[in-house]
Write a protein that holds these residues in place. Sequence first.
Motif, PDB file in Angstrom:
ATOM      1  N   HIS A  64       0.821  -1.211   0.000  1.00  0.00           N
ATOM      2  CA  HIS A  64       0.000   0.000   0.000  1.00  0.00           C
ATOM      3  C   HIS A  64       0.856   1.264   0.000  1.00  0.00           C
ATOM      4  O   HIS A  64       0.415   2.329  -0.449  1.00  0.00           O
ATOM      5  CB  HIS A  64      -0.918   0.007   1.227  1.00  0.00           C
ATOM      6  N   PHE A  65       2.084   1.174   0.500  1.00  0.00           N
ATOM      7  CA  PHE A  65       2.934   2.356   0.665  1.00  0.00           C
ATOM      8  C   PHE A  65       3.762   2.678  -0.575  1.00  0.00           C
ATOM      9  O   PHE A  65       4.517   3.653  -0.581  1.00  0.00           O
ATOM     10  CB  PHE A  65       3.889   2.130   1.844  1.00  0.00           C
ATOM     11  N   ARG A  67       3.232   3.914  -3.573  1.00  0.00           N
ATOM     12  CA  ARG A  67       3.050   5.168  -4.305  1.00  0.00           C
ATOM     13  C   ARG A  67       3.153   6.397  -3.407  1.00  0.00           C
ATOM     14  O   ARG A  67       3.784   7.385  -3.770  1.00  0.00           O
ATOM     15  CB  ARG A  67       1.697   5.164  -5.029  1.00  0.00           C
ATOM     16  N   ALA A  68       2.520   6.347  -2.234  1.00  0.00           N
ATOM     17  CA  ALA A  68       2.456   7.540  -1.387  1.00  0.00           C
ATOM     18  C   ALA A  68       3.294   7.434  -0.115  1.00  0.00           C
ATOM     19  O   ALA A  68       3.504   8.437   0.558  1.00  0.00           O
ATOM     20  CB  ALA A  68       0.997   7.842  -1.016  1.00  0.00           C
ATOM     21  N   GLY A  69       3.744   6.225   0.237  1.00  0.00           N
ATOM     22  CA  GLY A  69       4.545   6.063   1.450  1.00  0.00           C
ATOM     23  C   GLY A  69       3.748   6.181   2.728  1.00  0.00           C
ATOM     24  O   GLY A  69       4.311   6.504   3.782  1.00  0.00           O
ATOM     25  N   ASP A  70       2.450   5.923   2.691  1.00  0.00           N
ATOM     26  CA  ASP A  70       1.604   6.080   3.872  1.00  0.00           C
ATOM     27  C   ASP A  70       2.093   5.193   5.014  1.00  0.00           C
ATOM     28  O   ASP A  70       2.409   4.013   4.824  1.00  0.00           O
ATOM     29  CB  ASP A  70       0.149   5.718   3.542  1.00  0.00           C
ATOM     30  N   THR A  72       4.722   4.914   6.590  1.00  0.00           N
ATOM     31  CA  THR A  72       6.025   4.264   6.393  1.00  0.00           C
ATOM     32  C   THR A  72       7.144   5.290   6.529  1.00  0.00           C
ATOM     33  O   THR A  72       7.133   6.314   5.842  1.00  0.00           O
ATOM     34  CB  THR A  72       6.093   3.613   4.999  1.00  0.00           C
ATOM     35  N   TRP A  77      11.288   2.317   4.269  1.00  0.00           N
ATOM     36  CA  TRP A  77      11.265   2.235   2.804  1.00  0.00           C
ATOM     37  C   TRP A  77      12.591   1.712   2.276  1.00  0.00           C
ATOM     38  O   TRP A  77      12.636   0.836   1.412  1.00  0.00           O
ATOM     39  CB  TRP A  77      10.952   3.618   2.232  1.00  0.00           C
ATOM     40  N   LYS A 254      -3.417  -1.793   6.391  1.00  0.00           N
ATOM     41  CA  LYS A 254      -2.244  -0.989   6.051  1.00  0.00           C
ATOM     42  C   LYS A 254      -1.403  -0.700   7.290  1.00  0.00           C
ATOM     43  O   LYS A 254      -0.162  -0.788   7.252  1.00  0.00           O
ATOM     44  CB  LYS A 254      -2.686   0.324   5.396  1.00  0.00           C
ATOM     45  N   SER A 258       2.483  -1.919   7.908  1.00  0.00           N
ATOM     46  CA  SER A 258       3.524  -0.929   8.165  1.00  0.00           C
ATOM     47  C   SER A 258       4.161  -1.144   9.533  1.00  0.00           C
ATOM     48  O   SER A 258       5.374  -0.951   9.697  1.00  0.00           O
ATOM     49  CB  SER A 258       2.947   0.488   8.062  1.00  0.00           C
TER      50      SER A 258
END
Length: 288
Positions: A64-65, A67-70, A72, A77, A254, A258
């Motif tokens: 889920h992270f 594209r936007a790094g939500d 995280t 990363w 999510k 994370s």
Amino acid sequence: MNIAWATDDNGVLQLTLNDSPLKPRDTEKALRCAIRNYYKRRRLAKPDQGKVYHGTSVATAPNHFMRAGDFTRFADWRFVHRARLECVPLNGTKRFGNGDKRCRRCGHANETLSHVLNHCGHHNVTLTRRHNAILDRLANAIRPSPGAVKRVNQTVPGFTDGLRSDLVVINEGAKRVTIVDVTMTFENQYETFEEARREKRTKYDHMKRQFEEEGFEVFLEGFAVGPLGGWDPANEHTMNRLGISCKYSGLMRKLMCSDAIKWSRDIYVEHVTGVRQYKVPGPDAEET
């Protein structure tokens, strides 16, 4: 296939396939997809670099992270992509030479990432904290129905085996019991999730049978999350049983993935550097 370049009536260069003109936008999209699939197949074919992706590609939550790094951290990363490819520096992952492959902390014969993140006794305290981070999110999301009692990491009255199942919800009036035990198994193929859930069902089967003899309708299942953010789709059935709303369950997936990555990154860095990555307030500050 006959692929060729040609010019149209206006002198514009045109790509043709079997004498039919191709639209530039569609051609570019098809080429991108072909290249992406080519590298994906190569990666999955690697015996030591495709195993984790089998466990993290069966659901959308583990990625889920992307594209936007939500939810995280930048540190997470940088860690998770190398970790999922088994490319983090460890004694057991050296590709060449005959160097010492033993674990630098506990002396285990092979210092692999799965050993560090799941089995190294040096990190027992942090492994427990990672497990509890997942359990706490699951337990806090439950709103038991009237008359139901929720037990988190407690022994169950009537059983003398000393087992402390992670989550038990007992509704005496409705004669319903839900037993859920969180498991964090390393994502070596999706089958590891299935095996982990089978082990949990076997472990608590005696409890299930006793409740059924007393007339209860019993649900018993493991709740599997991987240390590198893997998510078992079978968890959906468990969340439905616990009455967690669809709206929140989407967010909780999510957050759990994370959380798993965050704690696993901290375990790995502590393993390599010897420096603990979190602070423990109060009397637990001396934990090792």
